[in-house]
Design a protein around this motif. Sequence first.
Motif, short mmCIF file in Angstrom:
data_model
loop_
_atom_site.label_atom_id
_atom_site.label_comp_id
_atom_site.label_asym_id
_atom_site.label_seq_id
_atom_site.Cartn_x
_atom_site.Cartn_y
_atom_site.Cartn_z
N GLY A 29 -8.99 86.07 77.59
CA GLY A 29 -8.10 85.00 77.12
C GLY A 29 -8.50 83.61 77.55
O GLY A 29 -9.47 83.40 78.30
N ASN A 30 -7.75 82.65 77.07
CA ASN A 30 -8.03 81.23 77.36
C ASN A 30 -7.85 80.89 78.83
O ASN A 30 -8.41 79.91 79.31
N LYS A 31 -7.07 81.70 79.56
CA LYS A 31 -6.90 81.46 81.00
C LYS A 31 -8.22 81.54 81.74
O LYS A 31 -8.38 80.98 82.81
N ASN A 32 -9.17 82.27 81.17
CA ASN A 32 -10.44 82.50 81.84
C ASN A 32 -11.46 81.39 81.58
O ASN A 32 -12.57 81.43 82.12
N ILE A 33 -11.11 80.41 80.75
CA ILE A 33 -12.03 79.33 80.39
C ILE A 33 -11.67 78.11 81.24
O ILE A 33 -10.66 77.44 80.99
N SER A 34 -12.48 77.82 82.25
CA SER A 34 -12.13 76.78 83.22
C SER A 34 -11.98 75.41 82.57
O SER A 34 -11.16 74.60 83.01
N GLU A 35 -12.75 75.14 81.51
CA GLU A 35 -12.68 73.82 80.86
C GLU A 35 -11.31 73.56 80.23
O GLU A 35 -10.97 72.41 79.95
N LEU A 36 -10.55 74.63 80.00
CA LEU A 36 -9.25 74.49 79.35
C LEU A 36 -8.09 74.39 80.34
O LEU A 36 -6.93 74.39 79.93
N GLU A 37 -8.41 74.29 81.62
CA GLU A 37 -7.34 74.20 82.63
C GLU A 37 -6.40 73.03 82.36
O GLU A 37 -5.20 73.11 82.62
N ILE A 38 -6.93 71.93 81.83
CA ILE A 38 -6.12 70.73 81.65
C ILE A 38 -5.51 70.64 80.25
O ILE A 38 -4.82 69.67 79.94
N ALA A 39 -5.76 71.63 79.39
CA ALA A 39 -5.23 71.58 78.03
C ALA A 39 -3.72 71.76 78.04
O ALA A 39 -3.16 72.46 78.88
N ARG A 40 -3.05 71.10 77.12
CA ARG A 40 -1.60 71.24 76.99
C ARG A 40 -1.26 72.62 76.45
O ARG A 40 -1.98 73.17 75.63
N ARG A 41 -0.15 73.18 76.91
CA ARG A 41 0.26 74.48 76.41
C ARG A 41 1.77 74.61 76.49
O ARG A 41 2.41 74.00 77.34
N LYS A 42 2.32 75.41 75.60
CA LYS A 42 3.77 75.61 75.56
C LYS A 42 4.14 77.08 75.69
O LYS A 42 5.29 77.43 75.51
N GLU A 43 3.17 77.92 75.98
CA GLU A 43 3.48 79.33 76.15
C GLU A 43 2.65 79.86 77.31
O GLU A 43 1.64 79.27 77.70
N THR A 44 3.07 80.99 77.86
CA THR A 44 2.34 81.62 78.95
C THR A 44 1.08 82.27 78.40
O THR A 44 1.14 83.12 77.51
N LEU A 45 -0.06 81.86 78.89
CA LEU A 45 -1.32 82.47 78.48
C LEU A 45 -1.54 83.75 79.27
O LEU A 45 -1.20 83.83 80.45
N ARG A 46 -2.15 84.75 78.62
CA ARG A 46 -2.30 86.06 79.27
C ARG A 46 -3.75 86.50 79.34
O ARG A 46 -4.56 86.14 78.49
N THR A 47 -4.04 87.27 80.36
CA THR A 47 -5.33 87.96 80.48
C THR A 47 -5.09 89.44 80.24
O THR A 47 -4.17 90.03 80.83
N TYR A 48 -5.90 90.04 79.35
CA TYR A 48 -5.71 91.43 78.96
C TYR A 48 -4.25 91.66 78.53
O TYR A 48 -3.55 92.54 79.03
N GLY A 49 -3.81 90.87 77.57
CA GLY A 49 -2.41 90.91 77.15
C GLY A 49 -2.19 91.74 75.89
O GLY A 49 -3.08 91.83 75.02
N THR A 50 -1.03 92.37 75.80
CA THR A 50 -0.62 93.10 74.60
C THR A 50 0.79 92.70 74.22
O THR A 50 1.57 92.23 75.06
N MET A 51 1.11 92.88 72.94
CA MET A 51 2.43 92.54 72.40
C MET A 51 2.98 93.75 71.66
O MET A 51 2.30 94.32 70.80
N GLU A 52 4.20 94.14 71.99
CA GLU A 52 4.87 95.24 71.29
C GLU A 52 5.87 94.63 70.30
O GLU A 52 6.74 93.84 70.69
N ILE A 53 5.76 95.02 69.03
CA ILE A 53 6.60 94.47 67.96
C ILE A 53 7.45 95.59 67.38
O ILE A 53 6.97 96.72 67.20
N ARG A 54 8.70 95.29 67.08
CA ARG A 54 9.53 96.28 66.41
C ARG A 54 10.47 95.59 65.42
O ARG A 54 10.81 94.42 65.58
#
Length: 473
Positions: free
Chosen positions: A171-196
Amino acid sequence: MISQPFQPTMDIPYYYPCNFPLIHEILQRQGSISSLGLLASSRLYSLTSCSDRGLIKPYFHKLDYEEPMWEVFGEREFDSFEQGKAYIRERLENEGPLVVTGTSYCLPYGDDYRNPEYIHKLVKQDSRLHLVDHWLAVYGMDEEQFYVYDPVPSKYMGAVSSPDFQEFWKGNKNISELEIARRKETLRTYGTMEIRAVETLDSAGYRNMLRSALATQAHEFIAGRTIWEGNRSYYFGQAVTSQLLQRLHPDAEVDREQEKAISAFLFDMRWSRYFFRDLLEEAAQWLDSPHDQYVAEFGAMIARWEQAHKLLQIARMKRSPEWREQLTNIIEQLAADELRWYEALMTTHQHADRFRQIPSTVENPAPTPSHREVIERIVLDSCDELNRYHNAPIPLEHGLQAPLYGSRGRLDSLELVTLLAVVEQSVEDAFGVGITLAEMAAASMPESPYRTVESLVEYLEAQLKPCPKDDEG
């Protein structure tokens, strides 16, 4: 191992975000009838909305509706690639495709792959973009590769090598150059989403959901609501057209930058109409007349809005002195015709149930926090985010006295810059103003504002001191 036969839709219109096609496929596999147009309209992507800063984008969560069609009921973040890989294998064997999140920067089939512009556009000064994780679906895997469905924007379905998938999944959390980028959601490493599905829709249920979407859209467009949050305002439906007309008013000062902003505002208004056109086309297939007529009439309306934008571009190039008056006349007529069209649609669906609204259960609402309390909460929450997602060592058990940077602080310079970027974004969200904090010269001053949580709060309080005009509506 391919979980089950999987033949998803690949021809996705370019204006859809990456999550809707995946949600569409998941809902269908759960036995619920779905469509892209209805999914978008269930989140009111079909309703034009904007902020007081002139940014056109969906603001579904600013309104008071429950999730009508689908929900995320489980978000996971694994500690290692091997742990996540074992979960994917189990999920594929028992339930089928799984939605995962990562960074398009590491997908070898996409335009973002190792592209420096991906980094630059997110961190450049005055960027209005927000860093978000990319969604795709995994429908199979073996020891050497993963099989993914990634229709937006890449229109890709096929294999990705295990090393490439691992880099994506970090994920983007692992890219050091993006540490200062604006964000409005929690970034995840090895993330999954369950939809129903909120409700499994059969044919009758799908038709009722279409009617509810049309009735809700018509109601909100005609109501033209304005939502106030602190010093920020958000506009919906015909109120957005009113905002455009205000920017075109003869008394408004308009330079080249403002002309450009008006052009972008008018251009971006089209996206919501595209989503609504897709909903109307679904209604024409599933519901009785006059929805085929509504499709034709709304298509003509879209063409008129796009023609208005073309005329603006021509007038700007020719430097026509009367372009604002001409464009105002065109848009005023368009606005009147559009309102009459929505009133007719509302009459057709006057007996349909609109989407359910969130009931108010607060009998004695808490008092509004003070200006100082809001700032304190911003700084403390930002510190907590840094601790949780960047393994920073801020001792928040000391409250406002927690040291940040300097002789007593535990942050290094990169961690400080990251913290200040998070604070800046939170301040902009809460107060609607942009500030710049990442000045390392200030960090080395004897009375640096970055020494402790309290010194940073006091510094922000001085910069954000309310003025009388801020309290006027």
